[in-house]
Design a protein around this motif. Sequence first.
Motif, PDB file in Angstrom:
ATOM      1  N   GLY A 105       0.830  -1.190   0.000  1.00 35.44           N
ATOM      2  CA  GLY A 105       0.000   0.000   0.000  1.00 35.44           C
ATOM      3  C   GLY A 105       0.866   1.243   0.000  1.00 35.44           C
ATOM      4  N   MET A 106       0.208   2.398   0.042  1.00 33.72           N
ATOM      5  CA  MET A 106       0.914   3.677   0.077  1.00 33.72           C
ATOM      6  C   MET A 106       0.599   4.399   1.386  1.00 33.72           C
ATOM      7  N   ALA A 107       1.555   5.173   1.863  1.00 33.43           N
ATOM      8  CA  ALA A 107       1.318   5.957   3.074  1.00 33.43           C
ATOM      9  C   ALA A 107       0.214   6.971   2.801  1.00 33.43           C
ATOM     10  N   ALA A 108      -0.860   6.914   3.579  1.00 34.55           N
ATOM     11  CA  ALA A 108      -1.991   7.827   3.395  1.00 34.55           C
ATOM     12  C   ALA A 108      -1.674   9.219   3.909  1.00 34.55           C
ATOM     13  N   ARG A 109      -0.659   9.328   4.761  1.00 34.89           N
ATOM     14  CA  ARG A 109      -0.192  10.618   5.286  1.00 34.89           C
ATOM     15  C   ARG A 109       1.258  10.424   5.708  1.00 34.89           C
ATOM     16  N   ASP A 110       1.911  11.487   6.139  1.00 38.56           N
ATOM     17  CA  ASP A 110       3.270  11.347   6.655  1.00 38.56           C
ATOM     18  C   ASP A 110       3.251  10.462   7.900  1.00 38.56           C
ATOM     19  N   ILE A 111       4.182   9.506   7.928  1.00 40.28           N
ATOM     20  CA  ILE A 111       4.284   8.579   9.055  1.00 40.28           C
ATOM     21  C   ILE A 111       5.683   8.725   9.639  1.00 40.28           C
ATOM     22  N   GLU A 112       5.767   8.995  10.935  1.00 42.71           N
ATOM     23  CA  GLU A 112       7.064   9.207  11.569  1.00 42.71           C
ATOM     24  C   GLU A 112       7.655   7.886  12.045  1.00 42.71           C
ATOM     25  N   ALA A 113       8.977   7.852  12.181  1.00 38.65           N
ATOM     26  CA  ALA A 113       9.658   6.668  12.695  1.00 38.65           C
ATOM     27  C   ALA A 113       9.095   6.320  14.069  1.00 38.65           C
ATOM     28  N   GLY A 114       8.780   5.050  14.274  1.00 40.82           N
ATOM     29  CA  GLY A 114       8.218   4.612  15.548  1.00 40.82           C
ATOM     30  C   GLY A 114       6.705   4.674  15.602  1.00 40.82           C
ATOM     31  N   ASP A 115       6.069   5.217  14.532  1.00 38.08           N
ATOM     32  CA  ASP A 115       4.603   5.262  14.473  1.00 38.08           C
ATOM     33  C   ASP A 115       4.031   3.862  14.220  1.00 38.08           C
ATOM     34  N   TYR A 116       2.811   3.685  14.690  1.00 35.98           N
ATOM     35  CA  TYR A 116       2.033   2.478  14.404  1.00 35.98           C
ATOM     36  C   TYR A 116       1.534   2.569  12.961  1.00 35.98           C
ATOM     37  N   VAL A 117       1.741   1.498  12.172  1.00 41.38           N
ATOM     38  CA  VAL A 117       1.358   1.488  10.760  1.00 41.38           C
ATOM     39  C   VAL A 117       0.299   0.406  10.559  1.00 41.38           C
ATOM     40  N   HIS A 118      -0.886   0.848  10.142  1.00 41.29           N
ATOM     41  CA  HIS A 118      -1.973  -0.126   9.940  1.00 41.29           C
ATOM     42  C   HIS A 118      -2.988   0.471   8.964  1.00 41.29           C
ATOM     43  N   ALA A 119      -4.190  -0.067   8.954  1.00 43.04           N
ATOM     44  CA  ALA A 119      -5.195   0.337   7.968  1.00 43.04           C
ATOM     45  C   ALA A 119      -5.525   1.824   8.042  1.00 43.04           C
TER      46      ALA A 119
END
Length: 523
Positions: free
Chosen positions: A80-94
């Motif tokens: 998939g593609m990042a829906a918004r900016d995601i920072e290091a250590g962030d939770y990544v899910h739906a």
Amino acid sequence: MNAHSAEAAAAASTATATASPLLRLHPGDNVLIARQALTLGQVLPEFGLRLKAQVPAGHKIAARRIAAGEPIRKYNAVIGMAARDIEAGDYVHAHNIALVDFHRDPAFGADVKPVDYLPEAERATFQGIVRADGRVATRNFIGILASVNCSSTAINRIAEHFTPERLKAYPNVDGVVAFAQTTGCGMSSPSPHFDLLRRTIAGYVRHPNLGGALIVGLGCERNQVAGLMESQHLVAGETLRTLVMQDTGGTRATIEAGIRAVEAMLPIANRVSRQPVSAAHLKIGLECGGSDGFSGIGANPALGAAMDLLVRHGGTAILSETPEIHGVEYLLTRRAISPEVGQKLLDRLAWWEAYTRGHNGQFNGVVGPGNQAGGLANIFEKSLGSAMKGGTTPLRQVYEYAEPIDEHGFVFMDSPGYDPVAVTGQIASGANLICFTTGRGSMFGSKPAPTIKLASNTPMFTRLEEDMDINCGQVIDGTLSIEEMGRQIFEHLLRTASGEPTKSERLGLGDHEFVPWHLGIVS
């Protein structure tokens, strides 16, 4: 996007070799997998991360900053593609992954590698039941099949008569089982749906694990017993009998006649014994259900390693669940032995795209609540793990649902992802064992081919040990490699094929899991 199954399996083996709280599955990944539940603010110095959220076991964490619109990579495959900016250590899910479809080069045959087949004298063996025509069984049932829903009650009553006490005189018969179903009349005919139903019933009638079969119809249904027999080239005899309720005298008379028919077959079915046979006679249906974030890291790659072993020994591995290879089909087309075989797979996926258009099915992206709770964000991520069950050997053929499988090696059979429907098709195609991986815990069994259930994680295996046969969580725990786990699975398959009962068999499951695929119009 050029990851393939062999790289994924090797990466999984490496990733699970230590007891780190995070798993890095591939150097190209921008997400990490939580081996255990992690807390907000937890510092992970080996990864240079401080967690910005509480993360459940099996879920994903950003390994570095991921810009909006950047691909999310797991096993170096785009999920998939990042829906918004995601920072290091962030939770990544739906909530922050967008499912965006894109072109995937099928590259037919690019990853085909020769199989190091073992000489026949060196192949593993199991204690099988050899039928008169040379087919090999792993179990020995008498099956009763309904041509139509209207005769389903009758066949259940016939099967219920044959209690363990009444079968004591026939120790080589594993049981009498009814395969009831819910269609056969209010359906379009001729039609693909009608043909599929007949093909499925005939696949069970011919299955080597049935030492005898009885087909019961009503009499006025579209799926006439006589038409079924003729169209599928089935011939009545000592071990294949038929009844039509309207001709026999109704419900009570049919039940009594059915009991007499089975009683006549029992002595014949009992005249079998087990003998050593080559593992080349094994046809394994591969299934997954209640998948979690660990399924594609331990259980599925380990099952794939076991299937690579099986293929080397001359056996057959049957991958199915077409919606659950959506997004990673290129992993299989790259292993197709010819462009024609690869195109067959793409044609089935195109059919599914049309079939599900406008419906809220997982083929279009959304996976089930259990999958999401287990750490799978969308169908691409689920498919990535699901495809690993098939191992790394060449894709030799693609079959339609319940079509007889006549190839040895790794093959694909088209089916829905709905477990009972997929397994019904695999058994109708000739699978004589089923391997079923699960992360959340599936309570599934099947007849006449038994189901072996493989747990993806140790906590679930421990909680549901009465239902689980093999703990593939040992891979996640770092105590076994993918290859070691695969060897254990392969050896377990041989014992099960030789008659060792599975957990689902001990619990008596499998009497209600015959579910032919309903794909047509109901009129």
